[in-house]
Design an enzyme around this catalytic site. Structure first.
Site, PDB file in Angstrom:
ATOM      1  N   ASP A 158       0.870  -1.179   0.000  1.00 48.36           N
ATOM      2  CA  ASP A 158       0.000   0.000   0.000  1.00 48.36           C
ATOM      3  C   ASP A 158       0.905   1.227   0.000  1.00 48.36           C
ATOM      4  OD1 ASP A 158      -1.642   2.194   0.589  1.00 48.36           O
ATOM      5  OD2 ASP A 158      -3.033   0.969   1.744  1.00 48.36           O
TER       6      ASP A 158
ATOM      7  N   HIS B 259      -6.918  11.165  13.932  1.00 46.33           N
ATOM      8  CA  HIS B 259      -7.817  11.091  12.770  1.00 46.33           C
ATOM      9  C   HIS B 259      -9.015  10.167  13.018  1.00 46.33           C
ATOM     10  CE1 HIS B 259      -5.004  13.344  10.409  1.00 46.33           C
ATOM     11  NE2 HIS B 259      -4.069  12.420  10.483  1.00 46.33           N
TER      12      HIS B 259
ATOM     13  N   ASP C 217       0.598  18.386  14.706  1.00 50.81           N
ATOM     14  CA  ASP C 217       0.797  17.467  13.585  1.00 50.81           C
ATOM     15  C   ASP C 217       0.521  18.210  12.275  1.00 50.81           C
ATOM     16  OD1 ASP C 217       0.733  14.150  13.204  1.00 50.81           O
ATOM     17  OD2 ASP C 217      -0.262  15.247  11.589  1.00 50.81           O
TER      18      ASP C 217
ATOM     19  N   ASP D  88       5.506  15.203  11.928  1.00 48.54           N
ATOM     20  CA  ASP D  88       5.567  15.317  10.469  1.00 48.54           C
ATOM     21  C   ASP D  88       5.511  16.782  10.054  1.00 48.54           C
ATOM     22  OD1 ASP D  88       2.980  15.530  11.377  1.00 48.54           O
ATOM     23  OD2 ASP D  88       2.191  13.882  10.172  1.00 48.54           O
TER      24      ASP D  88
ATOM     25  N   TYR E 180       7.361  10.875  10.032  1.00 50.21           N
ATOM     26  CA  TYR E 180       7.731   9.775   9.149  1.00 50.21           C
ATOM     27  C   TYR E 180       9.139   9.888   8.583  1.00 50.21           C
ATOM     28  CZ  TYR E 180       2.781   9.457   9.804  1.00 50.21           C
ATOM     29  OH  TYR E 180       1.551   9.390  10.409  1.00 50.21           O
TER      30      TYR E 180
END
Length: 674
Positions: free
Chosen positions: A22, A137, A174, A267, A307
């Site tokens: 993915d 989220h 974030d 991030d 990340y």
């Protein structure tokens, strides 16, 4: 209250991963957690923290936010085949499931609740939970964006239910909008949710209209949802700090939270493939420091995204080291916010103007023809945006943050004879060489034989020298003539070639003029009268219409002017001076001191003028809190009446933050009373 920092980590949360191909989900890997924890161990920060064991969240905990149907569906995932997991995942957006993810998600939520328990019960001052999967989220009945359970939303409702707290501030730095948190609290005036996020006029994930600046909450919650959309990539330290100073902090101080929860996604740091921003890891030290002045220091940071494994672990270390109380590094690369950030800032202030007194003078919205969105839609706008993304990618090289060495002495005091030095501080005195003493006498005490004053001035210059050498972090001096002491420190700094000194003087004391022409000294003075002297670029007189007793006006001047100026000026020493009769209340003075300790690597010297012995003791016990810990002093909230929706800053009464001090502080003071 203990002065520790909690750290929560369990490598069990690394035991799930993507089992199929993915391209969207491949960046969410177990190494995000392991490199962060290993970096804390290597830097010696984990050993300085208080390790708190992780527990699983119970069904009752999870059901505070999520539906029973969704929880029961997730419970079945440990027994699914690979094909079943892939099919189950298709119900949701940008997320993946694994046979062990339900267990890990319960640990992530449970770790967050353990952190809240540790902070609210006073076992620690603050802390950070390194958790996976992230949570902001996740919605009531849907996984989303790598998130299964909404860790921070669960924690907010848990804290309100278990500890009866009235107001929770959630700060989401974030780079993605935490729509799950927004939807959970958009009609709830007891939770203030702030999020900045890459938006690009709805072109960036999650592509929601609800992520824009004018989505301010619903019904009773109108005004309690603050979205700051980043409409271009490459945002820097200046952009982040500007939004804190001009949007978040003014609203947060008026809101006056009992607890601060941080959706700590990194991030938004430089090098991240998702964010494409250019903020260096050390900016998170400053963001953390600014939040530690709220809610009596009760702050819980919970890992979300991040990340790029290098900038991730560097940012985590910067955050934890600040929570531990180490001085923040000197800010780097502050060149002012960009036009796009200013537009977003301006739009947010205008949209929230009806809801917050601190924003009542915000300007109207820009017209569409001069907005960045209007420009973007013109010919060549998209090509310009693409070029900006390419430049952002090219600037993804950054140096490792400098090692932050905490001085061996945290706080040194220059005290009159007969005044006992409180526990936790170091009494400072110096026997300077005769030539320096004679020079001080000729300069400041030529017509006087005041040996005590001479000793104090000598100790002040020696104290500043120790701060220059990073042997002492900060200091406080009780003096009989604050103007003389201030001029002595400035003269010494000039002779020692300190690059920049920031002076913030509250009151009508005579102030030095040295250095205000060439920029070696930046002087900001709050006084009761308009300045009639010669205007200087680096001398900024501030005359509040209602005086410094107007807490609202003083607070806005500090957040909107003094703090941004201080960050851009980047001093090597901060000198705070409070003269008699300034009219400033003690709570406002303590907050000023706490906020400005983020500058100059914490090298802050406070000068207080006292004449009577009883006054000496009163000033000492009242102002040392600024250096010991932000959590020692927690201001009581004025209970709102049934008709009042929120505390308001007004000229008639101070905001609830300045209402008083908790009983704990009073007990501590009694030890030093006459």
């Amino acid at each position: 209250m203990k002065m520790g920092t909690a750290l929560l980590y369990d490598d069990e949360m690394t035991k799930y991963k993507l089992l199929w191909t993915d391209p969207v989900c491949k960046i969410e890997v177990p190494e995000r957690l392991t490199v962060s924890h290993e970096a804390l161990l290597k830097a010696g920060l984990a050993d300085r923290c208080i390790s708190v064991p992780v527990r699983e969240a119970t069904d009752a905990d999870i059901l505070l936010v999520h539906s029973e149907e969704y929880l029961e569906a997730v419970k079945k995932t440990p027994y699914m085949t690979l094909e079943d997991l892939m099919e189950f995942t298709l119900q949701y957006g940008d997320v993946y499931f694994h046979p062990n993810i339900y267990h890990c998600a319960k640990l992530a939520a449970g770790a967050t609740l353990q952190l809240v328990d540790s902070v609210m019960t006073g076992k620690v001052r603050n802390g950070m939970a390194l958790v996976r999967p992230p949570g902001h989220h996740s919605m009531r009945s849907a996984a989303n964006g790598f998130c299964v359970f909404n860790n921070v939303a669960i924690a907010a409702r848990y804290a309100k239910q278990k500890y009866g707290i009235k107001r929770v501030l959630i700060v989401d730095w974030d780079v993605h909008h935490g729509q799950g948190v927004q939807y959970c609290f958009e009609d709830d005036p007891s939770v203030l949710y702030f999020s900045w996020h890459r938006y690009e006029h709805q072109k960036f994930w999650p592509h929601l209209r609800d992520s824009d600046y004018d989505c301010v909450g619903k019904e009773k919650g109108a005004g309690f949802n603050v979205n700051v959309p980043w409409n271009k990539v490459g945002m820097k330290n200046s952009d982040y700090l500007s939004v804190f100073c001009h949007v978040l902090l003014p609203i947060a101080y008026e809101f006056s939270p009992d607890l601060v929860l941080v959706c700590a996604g990194f991030d938004s740091a430089i090098g991240d493939p998702e964010g494409k921003m250019c903020a260096s890891p050390d900016v998170f030290a400053h963001l953390t420091h600014l939040l530690m002045n709220l809610a009596g220091g009760k702050l819980c940071a919970v890992l979300e995204g991040g990340y790029n494994l290098t900038s991730l672990h560097q940012s985590v270390c910067q955050t934890v080291q600040t929570l531990l109380g180490d001085p923040a590094p000197r800010p780097a690369n502050l060149d002012g916010p960009c036009a796009s950030a200013l537009e977003s800032l301006h739009c947010v202030r205008s949209a929230h103007r009806p809801y917050w007194s601190c924003l009542k003078h915000a300007a109207d919205l820009l017209t569409s023809d001069v907005s960045t969105k209007g420009i973007e839609l013109t010919a060549g706008g998209q090509e310009k945006q693409k070029a900006e993304e390419e430049r952002s990618a090219e600037s993804e090289e950054w140096s490792e943050p400098l090692k932050r060495a905490a001085p061996p002495v945290r706080t040194a005091l220059v005290l009159p004879d007969g005044v006992v030095c409180p526990e936790g501080c170091t009494r400072f005195s110096s026997s300077a060489d005769p030539s320096k003493v004679n020079k001080l006498r000729e300069t400041f005490l030529k017509d006087s034989d005041d040996s005590d004053a001479l000793t104090t001035l000598s100790s002040l210059t020696a104290l500043v020298q120790k701060m220059e050498q990073n042997e002492i972090c900060n200091g406080l001096a009780l003096v009989r003539d604050v103007s003389m002491a201030m001029m002595c420190v400035v003269q010494h700094a000039e002779a020692a070639h300190l690059d920049r000194v920031l002076i913030v003087c509250v009151g009508d004391a005579a102030v030095p003029s040295q250095g205000t022409d060439d920029g070696t000294t930046l002087l900001v003075q709050f006084s009761s009268e308009e300045s009639e002297g010669q205007k200087r670029r680096f001398h900024i007189p501030l005359c509040l219409k209602k005086g410094c007793s107007d807490v609202s006006g003083f607070t806005q001047a500090v957040l909107g002017l003094v703090l941004p100026l201080g960050y851009e000026y980047d001093p090597s020493l901060v000198l705070l001076v409070r003269s008699p009769g300034s009219g400033l209340c003690d709570g406002a003075w303590q907050q000023l001191t706490g906020l400005l300790q983020g500058l100059a690597q914490g090298h802050t010297l406070v000068l207080m003028q006292v004449r009577r012995r009883r006054g000496v003791r009163a000033h000492l016990r009242l102002h040392l809190c600024c250096f010991w810990s932000f959590s020692l002093f927690y201001f009581r909230k004025v209970r709102r009446s049934a008709s009042a929706r929120r505390p308001r800053l007004s000229s008639e009464s101070p905001p609830p933050l300045w209402g008083g001090l908790v009983l704990r502080c009073r007990r501590m003071w009694r030890r030093w009373r006459d």
